[in-house]
Write a protein that holds these residues in place. Sequence first.
Motif, PDB file in Angstrom:
ATOM      1  N   GLY A 163       1.623  32.751   6.925  1.00  0.00           N
ATOM      2  CA  GLY A 163       2.694  33.659   6.516  1.00  0.00           C
ATOM      3  C   GLY A 163       2.821  34.847   7.446  1.00  0.00           C
ATOM      4  N   LEU A 164       1.687  35.420   7.863  1.00  0.00           N
ATOM      5  CA  LEU A 164       1.715  36.570   8.761  1.00  0.00           C
ATOM      6  C   LEU A 164       2.268  36.174  10.129  1.00  0.00           C
ATOM      7  CD1 LEU A 164       1.076  39.498   9.379  1.00  0.00           C
ATOM      8  CD2 LEU A 164      -1.304  38.853   9.786  1.00  0.00           C
ATOM      9  N   ALA A 165       1.869  34.997  10.616  1.00  0.00           N
ATOM     10  CA  ALA A 165       2.398  34.530  11.899  1.00  0.00           C
ATOM     11  C   ALA A 165       3.906  34.361  11.829  1.00  0.00           C
ATOM     12  CB  ALA A 165       1.728  33.208  12.288  1.00  0.00           C
ATOM     13  N   ALA A 166       4.391  33.818  10.729  1.00  0.00           N
ATOM     14  CA  ALA A 166       5.837  33.653  10.560  1.00  0.00           C
ATOM     15  C   ALA A 166       6.537  35.009  10.519  1.00  0.00           C
ATOM     16  CB  ALA A 166       6.127  32.864   9.287  1.00  0.00           C
ATOM     17  N   ALA A 167       5.947  35.974   9.820  1.00  0.00           N
ATOM     18  CA  ALA A 167       6.539  37.304   9.723  1.00  0.00           C
ATOM     19  C   ALA A 167       6.625  37.971  11.093  1.00  0.00           C
ATOM     20  CB  ALA A 167       5.723  38.173   8.768  1.00  0.00           C
ATOM     21  N   LEU A 168       5.712  37.598  11.995  1.00  0.00           N
ATOM     22  CA  LEU A 168       5.706  38.160  13.343  1.00  0.00           C
ATOM     23  C   LEU A 168       6.564  37.360  14.315  1.00  0.00           C
ATOM     24  CD1 LEU A 168       1.916  39.084  13.574  1.00  0.00           C
ATOM     25  CD2 LEU A 168       3.836  40.691  13.488  1.00  0.00           C
ATOM     26  N   GLY A 169       7.200  36.306  13.799  1.00  0.00           N
ATOM     27  CA  GLY A 169       8.131  35.545  14.629  1.00  0.00           C
ATOM     28  C   GLY A 169       7.540  34.350  15.332  1.00  0.00           C
ATOM     29  N   TYR A 170       6.281  34.005  15.044  1.00  0.00           N
ATOM     30  CA  TYR A 170       5.675  32.831  15.675  1.00  0.00           C
ATOM     31  C   TYR A 170       6.162  31.557  14.990  1.00  0.00           C
ATOM     32  CZ  TYR A 170       2.252  35.611  18.302  1.00  0.00           C
ATOM     33  OH  TYR A 170       1.644  36.472  19.182  1.00  0.00           O
ATOM     34  N   SER A 171       6.560  30.572  15.775  1.00  0.00           N
ATOM     35  CA  SER A 171       6.903  29.261  15.226  1.00  0.00           C
ATOM     36  C   SER A 171       5.813  28.239  15.519  1.00  0.00           C
ATOM     37  CB  SER A 171       8.229  28.761  15.798  1.00  0.00           C
ATOM     38  OG  SER A 171       8.160  28.646  17.216  1.00  0.00           O
ATOM     39  N   GLU A 172       4.960  28.541  16.517  1.00  0.00           N
ATOM     40  CA  GLU A 172       3.838  27.673  16.878  1.00  0.00           C
ATOM     41  C   GLU A 172       2.592  28.515  17.102  1.00  0.00           C
ATOM     42  OE1 GLU A 172       5.139  25.635  20.405  1.00  0.00           O
ATOM     43  OE2 GLU A 172       5.862  23.914  19.244  1.00  0.00           O
ATOM     44  N   LEU A 173       1.432  27.881  16.933  1.00  0.00           N
ATOM     45  CA  LEU A 173       0.161  28.550  17.192  1.00  0.00           C
ATOM     46  C   LEU A 173      -0.712  27.640  18.041  1.00  0.00           C
ATOM     47  CD1 LEU A 173      -0.604  30.028  13.654  1.00  0.00           C
ATOM     48  CD2 LEU A 173       0.173  31.291  15.672  1.00  0.00           C
ATOM     49  N   THR A 174      -1.533  28.245  18.888  1.00  0.00           N
ATOM     50  CA  THR A 174      -2.460  27.484  19.725  1.00  0.00           C
ATOM     51  C   THR A 174      -3.785  27.336  18.985  1.00  0.00           C
ATOM     52  OG1 THR A 174      -1.420  28.377  21.723  1.00  0.00           O
ATOM     53  CG2 THR A 174      -3.579  27.347  21.970  1.00  0.00           C
ATOM     54  N   VAL A 175      -4.160  26.095  18.725  1.00  0.00           N
ATOM     55  CA  VAL A 175      -5.376  25.811  17.955  1.00  0.00           C
ATOM     56  C   VAL A 175      -6.251  24.839  18.748  1.00  0.00           C
ATOM     57  CG1 VAL A 175      -4.188  26.180  15.766  1.00  0.00           C
ATOM     58  CG2 VAL A 175      -4.329  23.871  16.707  1.00  0.00           C
ATOM     59  N   TYR A 176      -7.486  24.665  18.270  1.00  0.00           N
ATOM     60  CA  TYR A 176      -8.398  23.719  18.908  1.00  0.00           C
ATOM     61  C   TYR A 176      -8.156  22.298  18.386  1.00  0.00           C
ATOM     62  CZ  TYR A 176     -11.196  27.627  20.679  1.00  0.00           C
ATOM     63  OH  TYR A 176     -11.631  28.749  21.331  1.00  0.00           O
ATOM     64  N   PHE A 177      -8.392  21.333  19.255  1.00  0.00           N
ATOM     65  CA  PHE A 177      -8.386  19.941  18.823  1.00  0.00           C
ATOM     66  C   PHE A 177      -9.485  19.728  17.790  1.00  0.00           C
ATOM     67  CE2 PHE A 177      -5.770  18.802  22.445  1.00  0.00           C
ATOM     68  CZ  PHE A 177      -5.125  17.635  22.028  1.00  0.00           C
ATOM     69  N   LYS A 178      -9.256  18.786  16.897  1.00  0.00           N
ATOM     70  CA  LYS A 178     -10.302  18.418  15.947  1.00  0.00           C
ATOM     71  C   LYS A 178     -11.381  17.617  16.679  1.00  0.00           C
ATOM     72  CE  LYS A 178      -7.540  18.082  11.704  1.00  0.00           C
ATOM     73  NZ  LYS A 178      -7.179  17.195  10.572  1.00  0.00           N
ATOM     74  N   PRO A 179     -12.647  17.947  16.473  1.00  0.00           N
ATOM     75  CA  PRO A 179     -13.716  17.149  17.101  1.00  0.00           C
ATOM     76  C   PRO A 179     -13.832  15.787  16.429  1.00  0.00           C
ATOM     77  CG  PRO A 179     -14.665  18.764  15.615  1.00  0.00           C
ATOM     78  CD  PRO A 179     -13.183  19.051  15.661  1.00  0.00           C
ATOM     79  N   ARG A 180     -14.348  14.820  17.192  1.00  0.00           N
ATOM     80  CA  ARG A 180     -14.586  13.465  16.666  1.00  0.00           C
ATOM     81  C   ARG A 180     -16.088  13.280  16.497  1.00  0.00           C
ATOM     82  NH1 ARG A 180     -10.910   9.254  17.832  1.00  0.00           N
ATOM     83  NH2 ARG A 180     -12.567   8.004  18.781  1.00  0.00           N
TER      84      ARG A 180
END
Length: 412
Positions: A163-180
């Motif tokens: 919600g905070l990211a959306a309020a700041l205008g972000y439509s995408e976020l950079t995250v880590y890949f899920k480990p296998r």
Amino acid sequence: MVKLKGFQKLANTDSALKSWFNAWQAKKPRQVELSLDDALGRVLALDLVAEEDLPRFDKSAMDGYALRFEDLVGASQFKPITLQLTEDNQVQPKQAKQVWTGNPIPKGANAVVMLENTKQRNSELEVWSQAAPGGNISSRGEDVKKGQIVAKAGTRLNPYHIGLAAALGYSELTVYFKPRVAILATGNEIAEVGSNPAENQIFDSNKSMLAAMCHELGAETVDFGIAKDNPEEITAKIKQALQNADALITTGGTSVGGLDLVPEVINRLGKPGMVAHGMALRPAMPTGVAVLDGKPVMVLSGNPVAAVVGFEVFGRPAVCRLLGLNGTEERPVVKAVMTRKVPSALGRKTFIRVLVKLKEGEFVAEPVSAKGSGSISTMTQSNGFVIVPENREGITESENVIVHMFGKLGEA
């Protein structure tokens, strides 16, 4: 026959974990950009920085009228003050402009009076309450200032981060890949779920359970099936698993019996191999930790409860590290009163399964009877662990204890 003598020395779990992490020089996971809809539960790879103030402008915090607080000095129910209504974007002395929650504050206004404390009469407004400077106004940057880091890299994203990211205008976020995480069971005595087991075999429950524990933390898993008690087959399976995953969990074949082959195979496959094997832990004494090809390997007991405890102590922090989290996500804890005495072995960290209930305004912890580390049903009957340190010989009745919760509160 040397193996049959048992573990000659047991490792302290904290020291073993530290040595394991030192031997395993974990690298940061790869990064990927995801939409906000897909980012929930993922681990942030880059700091989330506010590129503008939040709110972006002074805004009304409620429905009412924007005005100058100086114009309401002395206002009361018995002595209302009358102001002129305006539609302009600037409020002059003795004027007010209607605003709704979230509307910008017009120039000249420095307070908002609640709608309930007013009455509109044509072009005039009666107000019977005073206002404080800045009252009912959310000031620009009040929530977040431009340039502020609102979530650090390594943070698991919850709904409020989204919600905070959306309020700041972000439509995408950079995250880590899920480990296998590869999971391999060993043993002649176990059969795959869905197969037709021989009379002397039992269904393997560990792979499914450990996979679920990994999934609960946010990792992906790869099922490498069951290896028979054969060094060549175990070796081939471990090599294949390490080529296709970021980490490996094995279950079974880790004690000191004649067919407990996994630690020997690991030590033959490369350096450093087994970092620690045989823990001052109950249950889960046969647990081992290793590093092969720069990847962590967890060698867990074939007994289900011992496998759970081994994963809690070593697997949980390892998976959190693989996820890129800033630290280990500990279980939530509650303070409870133990309902009866429970003994434990001096010199071993002991995990006691308990059922926590809220009774007459306080939490009580009822020990769940355990016939052994193979009694998986005791995990479904309990909702937390009481961890007894190595320097204690059990817990006394009515003692206050800290319970590490893995389930919901039980019914009183």
